[in-house]
Design an enzyme around this catalytic site. Sequence first.
Site, short mmCIF file in Angstrom:
data_model
loop_
_atom_site.label_atom_id
_atom_site.label_comp_id
_atom_site.label_asym_id
_atom_site.label_seq_id
_atom_site.Cartn_x
_atom_site.Cartn_y
_atom_site.Cartn_z
N ARG A 83 -15.14 -14.36 -30.15
CA ARG A 83 -14.76 -12.96 -29.88
C ARG A 83 -13.55 -12.54 -30.71
NH1 ARG A 83 -16.41 -15.35 -25.41
NH2 ARG A 83 -14.30 -15.94 -24.84
N GLU A 112 -8.48 -23.38 -20.68
CA GLU A 112 -8.43 -23.11 -19.24
C GLU A 112 -9.59 -23.85 -18.57
OE1 GLU A 112 -9.13 -19.01 -18.26
OE2 GLU A 112 -8.51 -19.25 -16.19
P1 AMP Z 1 -6.66 -20.50 -23.83
O1 AMP Z 1 -6.69 -21.51 -24.94
O2 AMP Z 1 -6.65 -21.12 -22.48
O3 AMP Z 1 -5.57 -19.47 -24.03
O4 AMP Z 1 -8.06 -19.77 -23.88
C1 AMP Z 1 -8.24 -18.77 -24.77
C2 AMP Z 1 -9.62 -18.83 -25.39
O5 AMP Z 1 -10.65 -19.08 -24.45
C3 AMP Z 1 -9.92 -17.53 -26.01
O6 AMP Z 1 -10.66 -17.77 -27.20
C4 AMP Z 1 -10.72 -16.80 -24.96
O7 AMP Z 1 -11.77 -16.10 -25.58
C5 AMP Z 1 -11.27 -17.88 -24.05
N1 AMP Z 1 -10.93 -17.68 -22.62
C6 AMP Z 1 -10.17 -18.49 -21.84
N2 AMP Z 1 -10.09 -18.04 -20.60
C7 AMP Z 1 -10.80 -16.89 -20.58
C8 AMP Z 1 -11.08 -15.93 -19.57
N3 AMP Z 1 -10.62 -16.06 -18.32
N4 AMP Z 1 -11.82 -14.87 -19.91
C9 AMP Z 1 -12.29 -14.71 -21.18
N5 AMP Z 1 -12.06 -15.59 -22.16
C10 AMP Z 1 -11.32 -16.66 -21.88
#
Ligand code: AMP
Length: 179
Positions: A67, A104
Amino acid sequence: MTDTSASEALDRAFGLIREIRDYPKPGIGFKDITPLLADPLAFGAVVDSMAEAWRGQVDVVAGIEARGFVLAAPIALALGVGFVPVRKSGKLPHETLGVEYSLEYGTAAIEMHVDAVRPDQRVLVVDDVLATGGTAAATCELVERVGARVAGVSVLLELGFLAGRDRMPGRELSALFRV
Ligand code: AMP
């Protein structure tokens, strides 16, 4: 676009981010930006606003698969600079550098072409959502490992309750929306 219509379009954009509960795992509230992307007024306002915050400050925009690509490419064009993809392992055809990190929901690894950016370039890292910050932090690390400078990180939506910002002390981070 006038300031009022731009701010109305941004309000509309925020309203078009929908939450899908328990996706992709129980307990995760997935922020789905597809309705926003499908609305040209909202999508355009988001791209303009994310780009304007960095005008004149970056030489390259690096988008995080998948995305992040959708936002980073038009932001790069709006700023008159190039776009560089940061991809999941095994997807880039030329020589790469990679890094593993935690999400996450699980773990992941990302890669960049070794020659994607030059040492003198200032790179803006773009993604849709900042959750725990692992992906953005890993991307910044990659950019620096290939020898360029991180100008900052720009996300559409910051999930403040996950404190992803704390994983990037000292980095410039801009979030268009924050929940
Ligand atoms: P993080 O590394 O935990 O900051 O996760 C960010 C990446 O995972 C990004 O590329 C987001 O597109 C995706 N992502 C993680 N959590 C979510 C969420 N709750 N909703 C949408 N995308 C998420």
